[in-house]
Design a protein around this motif. Structure first.
Motif, PDB file in Angstrom:
ATOM      1  N   ARG A 136       0.803  -1.217   0.000  1.00  0.00           N
ATOM      2  CA  ARG A 136       0.000   0.000   0.000  1.00  0.00           C
ATOM      3  C   ARG A 136       0.836   1.267   0.000  1.00  0.00           C
ATOM      4  O   ARG A 136       0.403   2.295   0.477  1.00  0.00           O
ATOM      5  N   CYS A 182     -18.952  -3.631  -0.170  1.00  0.00           N
ATOM      6  CA  CYS A 182     -18.370  -4.955   0.027  1.00  0.00           C
ATOM      7  C   CYS A 182     -18.040  -5.608  -1.313  1.00  0.00           C
ATOM      8  O   CYS A 182     -18.469  -5.162  -2.371  1.00  0.00           O
ATOM      9  N   VAL A 189     -15.476  -3.431   2.325  1.00  0.00           N
ATOM     10  CA  VAL A 189     -14.479  -2.453   1.872  1.00  0.00           C
ATOM     11  C   VAL A 189     -14.616  -1.281   2.834  1.00  0.00           C
ATOM     12  O   VAL A 189     -15.542  -0.488   2.733  1.00  0.00           O
ATOM     13  N   ASP A 190     -13.684  -1.209   3.788  1.00  0.00           N
ATOM     14  CA  ASP A 190     -13.839  -0.281   4.898  1.00  0.00           C
ATOM     15  C   ASP A 190     -12.787   0.820   4.946  1.00  0.00           C
ATOM     16  O   ASP A 190     -12.627   1.492   5.952  1.00  0.00           O
ATOM     17  N   ARG A 191     -12.044   0.988   3.849  1.00  0.00           N
ATOM     18  CA  ARG A 191     -11.050   2.069   3.788  1.00  0.00           C
ATOM     19  C   ARG A 191     -10.932   2.561   2.362  1.00  0.00           C
ATOM     20  O   ARG A 191     -11.392   1.913   1.429  1.00  0.00           O
ATOM     21  N   TRP A 212      -8.408   2.788   0.366  1.00  0.00           N
ATOM     22  CA  TRP A 212      -7.456   2.084  -0.513  1.00  0.00           C
ATOM     23  C   TRP A 212      -7.366   0.665   0.002  1.00  0.00           C
ATOM     24  O   TRP A 212      -6.795   0.408   1.059  1.00  0.00           O
ATOM     25  N   TRP A 213      -7.970  -0.297  -0.720  1.00  0.00           N
ATOM     26  CA  TRP A 213      -8.160  -1.662  -0.233  1.00  0.00           C
ATOM     27  C   TRP A 213      -7.594  -2.626  -1.267  1.00  0.00           C
ATOM     28  O   TRP A 213      -8.160  -2.794  -2.334  1.00  0.00           O
ATOM     29  N   ASP A 224      -4.900  -6.237   1.843  1.00  0.00           N
ATOM     30  CA  ASP A 224      -6.003  -6.118   2.802  1.00  0.00           C
ATOM     31  C   ASP A 224      -6.908  -7.349   2.705  1.00  0.00           C
ATOM     32  O   ASP A 224      -7.401  -7.837   3.712  1.00  0.00           O
ATOM     33  N   ALA A 281      -6.688  -2.918  -6.541  1.00  0.00           N
ATOM     34  CA  ALA A 281      -7.165  -2.209  -5.357  1.00  0.00           C
ATOM     35  C   ALA A 281      -8.530  -1.618  -5.643  1.00  0.00           C
ATOM     36  O   ALA A 281      -8.819  -1.207  -6.762  1.00  0.00           O
TER      37      ALA A 281
END
Length: 128
Positions: A13, A31, A46-48, A50-51, A60, A74
């Motif tokens: 990342r 999600c 998907v909680d940020r 940049w995943w 992640d 990503a």
């Protein structure tokens, strides 16, 4: 005979699309659901902003699927643009709804193919 040393792996990342914005919040409810492959049925939030999805330890969503790269793609989020998928230089590429992509905005229900993995995107409605 010379010895070859392995270079240390670089962090996955390192260069996200929102530098310095680790505090950027994403809409709750986004999600990714695995449709086909070993992880079929798995749903990941998907909680940020940049995943990273890949098979490497720095991802992640670390999925032990040999047909995807260590840092394959990503899912990103930017308030003015919404969610997007970005290929991270993967060997086999990233397909969005059957078409190869480098970076494309995502919509609810889109399908992502990475190697043998097929994923469906879940994005909450605006204002919910």
């Amino acid at each position: 005979m010379s010895k070859v040393q392995n270079a240390p792996a670089s962090p996955v990342r390192a260069d996200g699309p929102v530098p310095g914005r680790a505090d950027l919040s994403v809409p709750v409810g986004a999600c990714i659901r695995v449709l086909h492959g070993f992880y079929e049925g798995l749903e990941l939030p998907v909680d940020r902003a940049w995943w990273v999805i890949g098979r490497g330890r720095g991802a992640d969503a670390m999925l032990a699927e040999p047909t995807i790269s260590r840092a394959h793609a990503a899912i990103g989020f930017q308030p003015e643009a919404g969610f997007f998928i970005q290929d991270l230089g993967s060997t086999n590429g990233t397909l969005l709804n059957g078409e190869r992509t480098q970076r494309t905005r995502l919509a609810d229900g889109d399908q992502i193919q990475m190697g043998k993995l097929q994923l469906r995107v879940g994005i909450p409605e605006a204002g919910s």
